[in-house]
Write a protein that holds these residues in place. Sequence first.
Motif, PDB file in Angstrom:
ATOM      1  N   LYS A  52      62.264  34.417  46.327  1.00  0.00           N
ATOM      2  CA  LYS A  52      61.030  33.630  46.267  1.00  0.00           C
ATOM      3  C   LYS A  52      60.080  34.310  45.292  1.00  0.00           C
ATOM      4  CE  LYS A  52      61.203  31.517  50.797  1.00  0.00           C
ATOM      5  NZ  LYS A  52      60.569  31.339  52.084  1.00  0.00           N
ATOM      6  N   ALA A  53      59.397  33.473  44.526  1.00  0.00           N
ATOM      7  CA  ALA A  53      58.485  34.014  43.519  1.00  0.00           C
ATOM      8  C   ALA A  53      57.041  33.968  44.001  1.00  0.00           C
ATOM      9  CB  ALA A  53      58.604  33.214  42.228  1.00  0.00           C
ATOM     10  N   VAL A  54      56.310  35.003  43.637  1.00  0.00           N
ATOM     11  CA  VAL A  54      54.860  35.034  43.798  1.00  0.00           C
ATOM     12  C   VAL A  54      54.320  35.140  42.374  1.00  0.00           C
ATOM     13  CG1 VAL A  54      52.881  36.304  44.677  1.00  0.00           C
ATOM     14  CG2 VAL A  54      54.958  36.116  46.068  1.00  0.00           C
ATOM     15  N   ILE A  55      53.493  34.160  42.006  1.00  0.00           N
ATOM     16  CA  ILE A  55      53.002  34.068  40.635  1.00  0.00           C
ATOM     17  C   ILE A  55      51.486  34.207  40.636  1.00  0.00           C
ATOM     18  CG2 ILE A  55      52.873  32.597  38.583  1.00  0.00           C
ATOM     19  CD1 ILE A  55      55.464  31.222  39.638  1.00  0.00           C
ATOM     20  N   ASP A  56      50.991  35.111  39.810  1.00  0.00           N
ATOM     21  CA  ASP A  56      49.550  35.292  39.616  1.00  0.00           C
ATOM     22  C   ASP A  56      49.203  34.794  38.218  1.00  0.00           C
ATOM     23  OD1 ASP A  56      48.092  37.026  41.851  1.00  0.00           O
ATOM     24  OD2 ASP A  56      50.180  37.667  41.714  1.00  0.00           O
ATOM     25  N   VAL A  57      48.199  33.922  38.139  1.00  0.00           N
ATOM     26  CA  VAL A  57      47.796  33.323  36.874  1.00  0.00           C
ATOM     27  C   VAL A  57      46.313  33.576  36.656  1.00  0.00           C
ATOM     28  CG1 VAL A  57      47.704  31.185  35.547  1.00  0.00           C
ATOM     29  CG2 VAL A  57      49.457  31.467  37.285  1.00  0.00           C
ATOM     30  N   ASN A  58      45.968  34.094  35.481  1.00  0.00           N
ATOM     31  CA  ASN A  58      44.574  34.285  35.094  1.00  0.00           C
ATOM     32  C   ASN A  58      44.205  33.167  34.137  1.00  0.00           C
ATOM     33  OD1 ASN A  58      43.938  36.903  36.370  1.00  0.00           O
ATOM     34  ND2 ASN A  58      45.650  37.569  35.109  1.00  0.00           N
ATOM     35  N   LEU A  59      43.182  32.376  34.501  1.00  0.00           N
ATOM     36  CA  LEU A  59      42.807  31.210  33.717  1.00  0.00           C
ATOM     37  C   LEU A  59      41.350  31.249  33.294  1.00  0.00           C
ATOM     38  CD1 LEU A  59      44.344  28.313  35.823  1.00  0.00           C
ATOM     39  CD2 LEU A  59      45.279  29.356  33.769  1.00  0.00           C
ATOM     40  N   SER A  60      41.070  30.471  32.285  1.00  0.00           N
ATOM     41  CA  SER A  60      39.706  30.173  31.884  1.00  0.00           C
ATOM     42  C   SER A  60      39.543  28.665  32.047  1.00  0.00           C
ATOM     43  CB  SER A  60      39.482  30.582  30.431  1.00  0.00           C
ATOM     44  OG  SER A  60      38.174  30.269  30.031  1.00  0.00           O
ATOM     45  N   VAL A  61      38.465  28.246  32.710  1.00  0.00           N
ATOM     46  CA  VAL A  61      38.223  26.836  32.994  1.00  0.00           C
ATOM     47  C   VAL A  61      37.057  26.367  32.133  1.00  0.00           C
ATOM     48  CG1 VAL A  61      37.558  25.217  34.824  1.00  0.00           C
ATOM     49  CG2 VAL A  61      39.097  27.105  35.350  1.00  0.00           C
ATOM     50  N   MET A  62      37.119  25.122  31.719  1.00  0.00           N
ATOM     51  CA  MET A  62      36.043  24.564  30.908  1.00  0.00           C
ATOM     52  C   MET A  62      34.797  24.356  31.772  1.00  0.00           C
ATOM     53  SD  MET A  62      37.440  24.546  27.995  1.00  0.00           S
ATOM     54  CE  MET A  62      36.121  23.802  27.061  1.00  0.00           C
ATOM     55  N   VAL A  93      51.236  30.714  44.445  1.00  0.00           N
ATOM     56  CA  VAL A  93      50.661  30.772  43.108  1.00  0.00           C
ATOM     57  C   VAL A  93      49.199  31.141  43.315  1.00  0.00           C
ATOM     58  CG1 VAL A  93      50.043  29.514  41.017  1.00  0.00           C
ATOM     59  CG2 VAL A  93      52.232  29.059  42.136  1.00  0.00           C
ATOM     60  N   ASN A  94      48.848  32.345  42.939  1.00  0.00           N
ATOM     61  CA  ASN A  94      47.477  32.826  43.073  1.00  0.00           C
ATOM     62  C   ASN A  94      46.763  32.622  41.737  1.00  0.00           C
ATOM     63  OD1 ASN A  94      47.947  33.898  45.755  1.00  0.00           O
ATOM     64  ND2 ASN A  94      49.183  35.436  44.726  1.00  0.00           N
ATOM     65  N   VAL A  95      45.716  31.809  41.749  1.00  0.00           N
ATOM     66  CA  VAL A  95      44.983  31.503  40.527  1.00  0.00           C
ATOM     67  C   VAL A  95      43.697  32.325  40.505  1.00  0.00           C
ATOM     68  CG1 VAL A  95      43.872  29.690  39.165  1.00  0.00           C
ATOM     69  CG2 VAL A  95      45.934  29.167  40.480  1.00  0.00           C
ATOM     70  N   HIS A  96      43.540  33.064  39.420  1.00  0.00           N
ATOM     71  CA  HIS A  96      42.341  33.877  39.229  1.00  0.00           C
ATOM     72  C   HIS A  96      41.562  33.285  38.056  1.00  0.00           C
ATOM     73  CE1 HIS A  96      44.296  36.935  41.746  1.00  0.00           C
ATOM     74  NE2 HIS A  96      45.387  36.615  41.074  1.00  0.00           N
ATOM     75  N   VAL A  97      40.358  32.784  38.324  1.00  0.00           N
ATOM     76  CA  VAL A  97      39.538  32.221  37.249  1.00  0.00           C
ATOM     77  C   VAL A  97      38.769  33.386  36.635  1.00  0.00           C
ATOM     78  CG1 VAL A  97      37.730  30.586  36.640  1.00  0.00           C
ATOM     79  CG2 VAL A  97      39.417  29.995  38.404  1.00  0.00           C
ATOM     80  N   ALA A  98      39.190  33.746  35.422  1.00  0.00           N
ATOM     81  CA  ALA A  98      38.630  34.915  34.747  1.00  0.00           C
ATOM     82  C   ALA A  98      37.360  34.589  33.981  1.00  0.00           C
ATOM     83  CB  ALA A  98      39.677  35.505  33.799  1.00  0.00           C
ATOM     84  N   SER A  99      37.222  33.310  33.552  1.00  0.00           N
ATOM     85  CA  SER A  99      36.041  32.954  32.781  1.00  0.00           C
ATOM     86  C   SER A  99      35.855  31.442  32.760  1.00  0.00           C
ATOM     87  CB  SER A  99      36.148  33.485  31.344  1.00  0.00           C
ATOM     88  OG  SER A  99      37.223  32.873  30.672  1.00  0.00           O
TER      89      SER A  99
END
Length: 113
Positions: A52-62, A93-99
Amino acid sequence: MENLGQIKISNDVIQTIAGFAAMEIEGIDKTTSFTDKLLGNHGIEVKIDSDKAVIDVNLSVMYGEVIPEICYKVQENIINAVETMAGLKVAQVNVHVASVEVKKEREKKDNEK
């Protein structure tokens, strides 16, 4: 079905699938500097444990987007893409909003005043 051998998919492939899946969502910052980081796998971390995968994603949102809605769509799209394309179950899927990115049109209008 006979056993023909093992199939192993590298974490880099999972990162790429997740990156493209995230970029499909409207409201994500798609500026060149950010997409280079995300699709270059610097914005995504994949850990595989017990198939099983655990995915961390760092995103920038408009700016102006409803952040929880965007993040939920990103989570759904990444899970669907990884499970469909790689046949790998995704535990989280852990989403981290970086900016938050301000739209370029708005910046130009502000500069004209």
